[in-house]
Write a protein that holds these residues in place. Structure first.
Motif: not given
Length: 159
Positions: A69-76, A104-113, A115-119
């Protein structure tokens, strides 16, 4: 590419109402909210708690306990790297480190742009063909760091 609706309290109330009579309704409601919106908005917590006669702390505790479960919007796009033992034996550890560095992110992070959330996941059911990655809802087998870069490049450049 994953497309979710923007947070809307009326839609959330309808999703909760549709599932609240189920046995063990909390998890189905949370999954339905995440499927619809891409995350479980903090504003959903009191709505769910009221409908299920739970405390807000109980609802919050379930949301934060389960990493799905994410608590914030993820990437595209959502990129899931399998960390199960079979994939680890086939090089997932190296792929995991490469993915984090490359994005440039850890798990559950989203790239600055955005575009991508890593899980991380602990099995994609593709054990014989690891390491495996799922991008949005598509499964990829035998993913090397180079193949990972190629797949991500397609997300970024639309190639």
């Amino acid at each position: 590419m994953t497309t979710q609706a923007s947070w809307n309290q009326d839609s959330a109330r309808q999703i909760i109402a549709d599932k609240k009579q189920m046995d063990g309704a909390l998890l189905p409601i949370l999954h339905a909210l995440q499927d619809h919106f891409g995350y479980v908005d903090e504003a959903a917590v009191p709505l769910i708690a009221d409908e299920l006669n739970l405390s807000r702390a109980e609802v919050h505790g379930v949301i934060t306990f389960y990493h799905d479960f994410r608590r914030h919007p993820g990437g595209r796009h959502v990129v899931k790297v399998c960390r199960a033992e079979a994939c680890q034996a086939l090089g997932a550890g190296m792929l995991e480190q490469h993915a984090k560095k490359s994005l440039g992110v850890d798990y559950h992070g989203t790239t600055k742009d955005g575009n991508v959330t890593l899980e991380q996941v602990f099995c994609l059911g593709n054990c014989a063909c690891g390491p495996s990655v799922m991008i949005d809802d598509k499964l990829y087998a035998r993913v090397s760091p180079q193949r990972f870069d190629s797949l991500i490049g397609k997300l970024q450049g639309g190639r």
